[in-house]
Scaffold this motif. Structure first.
Motif, mmCIF file in Angstrom:
data_model
loop_
_atom_site.group_PDB
_atom_site.id
_atom_site.type_symbol
_atom_site.label_atom_id
_atom_site.label_comp_id
_atom_site.label_asym_id
_atom_site.label_seq_id
_atom_site.Cartn_x
_atom_site.Cartn_y
_atom_site.Cartn_z
ATOM 1 N N THR A 163 0.836 -1.183 0.000
ATOM 2 C CA THR A 163 0.000 0.000 0.000
ATOM 3 C C THR A 163 0.878 1.242 0.000
ATOM 4 O O THR A 163 1.865 1.325 0.730
ATOM 5 N N ALA A 164 0.502 2.217 -0.819
ATOM 6 C CA ALA A 164 1.251 3.465 -0.887
ATOM 7 C C ALA A 164 0.319 4.617 -0.537
ATOM 8 O O ALA A 164 -0.896 4.522 -0.702
ATOM 9 N N SER A 165 0.880 5.664 -0.038
ATOM 10 C CA SER A 165 0.105 6.867 0.216
ATOM 11 C C SER A 165 0.875 8.065 -0.332
ATOM 12 O O SER A 165 2.091 8.026 -0.473
#
Length: 69
Positions: A2-4
């Motif tokens: 997951t990336a933000s």
């Protein structure tokens, strides 16, 4: 994985009490307008002086907030 993604905005806050109070006021105000505030960097500190006494405290903050998906 997951990336933000975040964004940084610069704000200035002032207090007659202390640097800490100026930081608290700045973060409170930023949080009222921006979603997902995750941190801040104190970029600059400055005091105002009148007749040889400190009369106000000012900070420039780099506020980080995470962008919505």
């Amino acid at each position: 994985m997951t990336a933000s993604v975040g964004r940084i905005t610069t704000i200035s806050a002032r207090s007659d009490v202390s640097f800490d109070d100026a930081v608290e006021a700045g973060i409170a105000r930023a949080s009222a307008t921006l979603r997902n505030v995750s941190g801040a960097w104190i970029k600059e500190q400055k005091v105002e002086v009148t007749d040889g006494a400190v009369t106000a405290y000012q900070v420039v903050l780099e506020v980080t907030f995470v962008l919505d998906d």
